[in-house]
Design a protein around this motif. Structure first.
Motif, PDB file in Angstrom:
ATOM      1  N   CYS A  65      -6.170   9.557   0.052  1.00  0.00           N
ATOM      2  CA  CYS A  65      -5.571   9.066   1.101  1.00  0.00           C
ATOM      3  C   CYS A  65      -4.987  10.935   0.714  1.00  0.00           C
ATOM      4  O   CYS A  65      -3.456  10.744   1.492  1.00  0.00           O
ATOM      5  N   GLY A  66      -5.522  11.034  -0.559  1.00  0.00           N
ATOM      6  CA  GLY A  66      -4.444  12.793  -0.341  1.00  0.00           C
ATOM      7  C   GLY A  66      -3.439  12.877  -1.022  1.00  0.00           C
ATOM      8  O   GLY A  66      -2.677  14.258  -0.769  1.00  0.00           O
ATOM      9  N   THR A  67      -2.579  12.073  -1.590  1.00  0.00           N
ATOM     10  CA  THR A  67      -1.679  12.421  -2.192  1.00  0.00           C
ATOM     11  C   THR A  67      -1.420  13.113  -3.695  1.00  0.00           C
ATOM     12  O   THR A  67      -0.422  13.603  -3.952  1.00  0.00           O
ATOM     13  N   GLY A  68      -3.071  12.808  -4.449  1.00  0.00           N
ATOM     14  CA  GLY A  68      -2.933  13.326  -5.803  1.00  0.00           C
ATOM     15  C   GLY A  68      -2.925  12.044  -7.248  1.00  0.00           C
ATOM     16  O   GLY A  68      -2.188  12.787  -7.580  1.00  0.00           O
ATOM     17  N   ASP A  69      -2.867  10.756  -6.222  1.00  0.00           N
ATOM     18  CA  ASP A  69      -1.694  10.306  -6.955  1.00  0.00           C
ATOM     19  C   ASP A  69      -2.728   8.366  -6.850  1.00  0.00           C
ATOM     20  O   ASP A  69      -3.212   8.866  -5.721  1.00  0.00           O
ATOM     21  N   VAL A  70      -1.917   7.479  -7.342  1.00  0.00           N
ATOM     22  CA  VAL A  70      -2.908   6.212  -6.964  1.00  0.00           C
ATOM     23  C   VAL A  70      -2.243   5.697  -5.840  1.00  0.00           C
ATOM     24  O   VAL A  70      -2.351   5.055  -5.116  1.00  0.00           O
ATOM     25  N   ALA A  71      -1.072   6.301  -5.471  1.00  0.00           N
ATOM     26  CA  ALA A  71       0.187   5.336  -5.009  1.00  0.00           C
ATOM     27  C   ALA A  71      -0.484   6.595  -3.355  1.00  0.00           C
ATOM     28  O   ALA A  71      -0.430   7.685  -3.850  1.00  0.00           O
ATOM     29  N   CYS A  72      -0.072   6.020  -2.109  1.00  0.00           N
ATOM     30  CA  CYS A  72      -0.821   6.808  -1.377  1.00  0.00           C
ATOM     31  C   CYS A  72      -0.034   6.665  -0.025  1.00  0.00           C
ATOM     32  O   CYS A  72       0.499   8.016  -0.030  1.00  0.00           O
ATOM     33  N   GLN A  73       1.521   6.313  -0.707  1.00  0.00           N
ATOM     34  CA  GLN A  73       2.821   6.830  -0.367  1.00  0.00           C
ATOM     35  C   GLN A  73       2.943   7.407   1.227  1.00  0.00           C
ATOM     36  O   GLN A  73       3.733   8.337   2.103  1.00  0.00           O
ATOM     37  N   GLY A  74       2.655   6.341   1.946  1.00  0.00           N
ATOM     38  CA  GLY A  74       2.790   6.771   3.456  1.00  0.00           C
ATOM     39  C   GLY A  74       1.154   6.937   4.614  1.00  0.00           C
ATOM     40  O   GLY A  74       1.682   7.520   5.118  1.00  0.00           O
ATOM     41  N   ARG A  75       0.348   7.843   3.478  1.00  0.00           N
ATOM     42  CA  ARG A  75      -0.401   8.320   4.405  1.00  0.00           C
ATOM     43  C   ARG A  75      -1.610   7.356   4.095  1.00  0.00           C
ATOM     44  O   ARG A  75      -2.560   6.792   3.490  1.00  0.00           O
ATOM     45  N   GLY A  76      -2.903   7.754   5.046  1.00  0.00           N
ATOM     46  CA  GLY A  76      -3.584   6.838   5.315  1.00  0.00           C
ATOM     47  C   GLY A  76      -4.946   7.246   4.728  1.00  0.00           C
ATOM     48  O   GLY A  76      -5.285   8.275   4.065  1.00  0.00           O
ATOM     49  N   PRO A  77      -6.571   6.726   4.764  1.00  0.00           N
ATOM     50  CA  PRO A  77      -7.724   7.527   4.015  1.00  0.00           C
ATOM     51  C   PRO A  77      -7.733   8.159   5.175  1.00  0.00           C
ATOM     52  O   PRO A  77      -8.485   8.228   6.687  1.00  0.00           O
ATOM     53  N   ALA A  78      -9.141   8.809   4.198  1.00  0.00           N
ATOM     54  CA  ALA A  78      -9.723   9.561   5.351  1.00  0.00           C
ATOM     55  C   ALA A  78     -11.455   8.741   4.808  1.00  0.00           C
ATOM     56  O   ALA A  78     -11.893   8.383   4.689  1.00  0.00           O
ATOM     57  N   PRO A  79     -11.665   9.023   6.521  1.00  0.00           N
ATOM     58  CA  PRO A  79     -12.930   8.598   6.669  1.00  0.00           C
ATOM     59  C   PRO A  79     -14.151   9.426   6.177  1.00  0.00           C
ATOM     60  O   PRO A  79     -13.989   9.832   5.601  1.00  0.00           O
ATOM     61  N   PRO A  80     -15.342   8.665   5.665  1.00  0.00           N
ATOM     62  CA  PRO A  80     -15.615   7.054   6.647  1.00  0.00           C
ATOM     63  C   PRO A  80     -14.149   5.790   5.446  1.00  0.00           C
ATOM     64  O   PRO A  80     -14.503   6.057   4.070  1.00  0.00           O
ATOM     65  N   VAL A  81     -14.019   4.972   5.976  1.00  0.00           N
ATOM     66  CA  VAL A  81     -13.680   3.413   5.519  1.00  0.00           C
ATOM     67  C   VAL A  81     -14.479   3.081   6.227  1.00  0.00           C
ATOM     68  O   VAL A  81     -13.216   2.786   7.485  1.00  0.00           O
ATOM     69  N   SER A  82     -14.162   1.515   5.253  1.00  0.00           N
ATOM     70  CA  SER A  82     -14.140   0.016   5.821  1.00  0.00           C
ATOM     71  C   SER A  82     -12.180  -0.484   5.704  1.00  0.00           C
ATOM     72  O   SER A  82     -11.314  -0.330   4.558  1.00  0.00           O
ATOM     73  N   LEU A  83     -11.806  -0.799   7.001  1.00  0.00           N
ATOM     74  CA  LEU A  83     -10.285  -0.881   7.287  1.00  0.00           C
ATOM     75  C   LEU A  83      -9.846  -2.528   7.314  1.00  0.00           C
ATOM     76  O   LEU A  83     -10.521  -2.757   7.989  1.00  0.00           O
ATOM     77  N   VAL A  84      -9.165  -3.196   6.602  1.00  0.00           N
ATOM     78  CA  VAL A  84      -8.059  -4.365   6.499  1.00  0.00           C
ATOM     79  C   VAL A  84      -7.455  -4.199   7.899  1.00  0.00           C
ATOM     80  O   VAL A  84      -6.557  -3.700   7.461  1.00  0.00           O
ATOM     81  N   GLU A  85      -7.142  -4.693   9.128  1.00  0.00           N
ATOM     82  CA  GLU A  85      -6.365  -4.131   9.312  1.00  0.00           C
ATOM     83  C   GLU A  85      -5.307  -5.865   9.838  1.00  0.00           C
ATOM     84  O   GLU A  85      -5.688  -6.758  10.190  1.00  0.00           O
ATOM     85  N   VAL A  86      -3.849  -5.824   9.754  1.00  0.00           N
ATOM     86  CA  VAL A  86      -3.416  -7.381  10.366  1.00  0.00           C
ATOM     87  C   VAL A  86      -2.257  -6.945  11.044  1.00  0.00           C
ATOM     88  O   VAL A  86      -1.517  -5.777  10.190  1.00  0.00           O
ATOM     89  N   THR A  87      -1.820  -7.805  11.968  1.00  0.00           N
ATOM     90  CA  THR A  87      -0.145  -7.653  12.074  1.00  0.00           C
ATOM     91  C   THR A  87       0.280  -9.214  12.629  1.00  0.00           C
ATOM     92  O   THR A  87      -0.474 -10.010  12.774  1.00  0.00           O
ATOM     93  N   LEU A  88       1.718  -9.134  11.490  1.00  0.00           N
ATOM     94  CA  LEU A  88       2.072 -10.394  11.120  1.00  0.00           C
ATOM     95  C   LEU A  88       3.006 -10.977  11.803  1.00  0.00           C
ATOM     96  O   LEU A  88       4.148  -9.752  12.389  1.00  0.00           O
ATOM     97  N   ALA A  89       2.690 -11.985  12.681  1.00  0.00           N
ATOM     98  CA  ALA A  89       4.161 -12.628  14.509  1.00  0.00           C
ATOM     99  C   ALA A  89       5.564 -12.893  12.628  1.00  0.00           C
ATOM    100  O   ALA A  89       5.385 -13.425  12.299  1.00  0.00           O
ATOM    101  N   ALA A  90       6.338 -12.313  13.796  1.00  0.00           N
ATOM    102  CA  ALA A  90       7.958 -12.836  12.853  1.00  0.00           C
ATOM    103  C   ALA A  90       8.136 -14.126  13.802  1.00  0.00           C
ATOM    104  O   ALA A  90       7.242 -15.191  14.570  1.00  0.00           O
ATOM    105  N   PRO A  91       7.843 -15.133  12.530  1.00  0.00           N
ATOM    106  CA  PRO A  91       8.166 -16.688  12.514  1.00  0.00           C
ATOM    107  C   PRO A  91       8.519 -17.419  13.692  1.00  0.00           C
ATOM    108  O   PRO A  91       8.187 -17.770  13.975  1.00  0.00           O
ATOM    109  N   SER A  92       9.657 -16.238  13.628  1.00  0.00           N
ATOM    110  CA  SER A  92      10.907 -17.322  15.397  1.00  0.00           C
ATOM    111  C   SER A  92      10.358 -16.628  16.695  1.00  0.00           C
ATOM    112  O   SER A  92      10.719 -17.367  17.941  1.00  0.00           O
ATOM    113  N   SER A  93       8.571 -16.537  17.165  1.00  0.00           N
ATOM    114  CA  SER A  93       8.374 -15.384  17.968  1.00  0.00           C
ATOM    115  C   SER A  93       7.368 -16.366  18.541  1.00  0.00           C
ATOM    116  O   SER A  93       7.266 -16.984  19.343  1.00  0.00           O
TER     117      SER A  93
END
Length: 283
Positions: free
Chosen positions: A125-153
């Motif tokens: 993720c190019g931060t120079g650290d273990v934490a990605c700090q809001g940066r995404g991965p350099a491809p190629p990469v296998s991604l898990v994508e999740v969108t959680l709905a608000a319980p009240s929705s």
């Protein structure tokens, strides 16, 4: 929380049925009960609906998990961490329950002895650290994508495994504690073993023994509207599978192999308590 609601209702019901109350008080208490019940149930659903993410490394090698929140979602408690073979870890979703983001595994990581910077052979993720700090991965990469709905929705969560940006490690995401279809989404096969020669990413002998460590997407390798589903190919009607994406699909039939591969690759679940992400699930 549900037990607390039930306990309070019992107490209030006893008070309403007691012999010492006036007729007016007996009429008011049921109204109060209804209001309290609505408030408490809303609170209970808000708390109980908040999901968590569990991570398991079933690979024979360590991985460094990356996490990136969507533009309208708050960051999680960690944006990157080390996960040893057979180890597990957990991150909680925001208490609101609504959240979207991606997770991935980085491989071949280490710290440069000269610069002190942390980097990875795949999905860095190019931060120079273990934490990605809001940066995404350099491809190629296998991604898990999740969108959680608000319980009240009342709406479902959406989740998938995407190889649109290529592949580096097998991965599966599986909800638990929810209702509806709630099937796992996965790319459990080793795409690297089937990767066309012109899409292969080969590690240097010092970091990976010279083997194939990732497989590029055709968009990543060649660009162009046809492979990237852009321009005149920017709709589901005009952008279909290619010979390259079909290689990915043959190994991982339930994962996204190109941008509009929705029919077989999008999964939903309502009210899941946990999403379990497993790297190398077939190991």
């Amino acid at each position: 929380m549900a037990m607390a609601v039930a306990h309070l209702l019992l107490q209030l019901s006893a008070a309403a049925g007691g012999n010492g109350g006036s007729r007016n008080s007996r009429m008011v208490i049921p109204a109060i009960l209804l209001i309290l019940l609505q408030l408490l149930l809303f609170t209970a659903l808000s708390v109980d609906g908040a999901a968590s993410f569990s991570f398991t490394n079933a690979c024979q090698h360590p991985v460094w998990v990356g996490a990136l929140h969507g533009a309208s979602s708050p960051p999680l408690a960690s944006s990157g961490f080390y996960l040893a073979p057979s180890a597990t870890s957990r991150l909680d979703a925001p208490s609101s329950g609504a959240w979207s983001g991606t997770f991935w595994a980085r491989t071949g990581c280490g710290v440069d002895s000269t610069t002190g910077r942390f980097s990875c052979a795949t999905a860095d993720c190019g931060t120079g650290d273990v934490a990605c700090q809001g940066r995404g991965p350099a491809p190629p990469v296998s991604l898990v994508e999740v969108t959680l709905a608000a319980p009240s929705s009342g709406g479902p969560d959406f989740y998938d495994v995407s190889l649109v940006d290529g592949f580096n490690v097998p991965v599966r995401v599986a909800p638990s504690g929810g209702g509806g279809d709630c099937r796992p989404a996965a790319c459990a096969g080793d795409v690297n073993a089937m990767c066309p020669a012109d899409l292969r990413v080969v590690a240097s002998s010092s970091s990976g023994g010279g083997g194939v460590v990732a497989c590029k997407s055709a968009c990543g390798a060649y660009g162009g509207a046809r492979y990237c589903c852009t321009g005149q190919y920017g709709t589901p009607a005009t952008c279909g599978p290619t010979n390259y994406s079909q290689v990915f699909k043959s190994v991982c039939p339930s994962a996204y192999s190109y941008a509009y591969d929705d029919a077989s690759s999008t999964f939903t679940c309502s009210g899941a308590s946990t999403y379990d992400v497993t790297f190398c699930p077939g190991s």
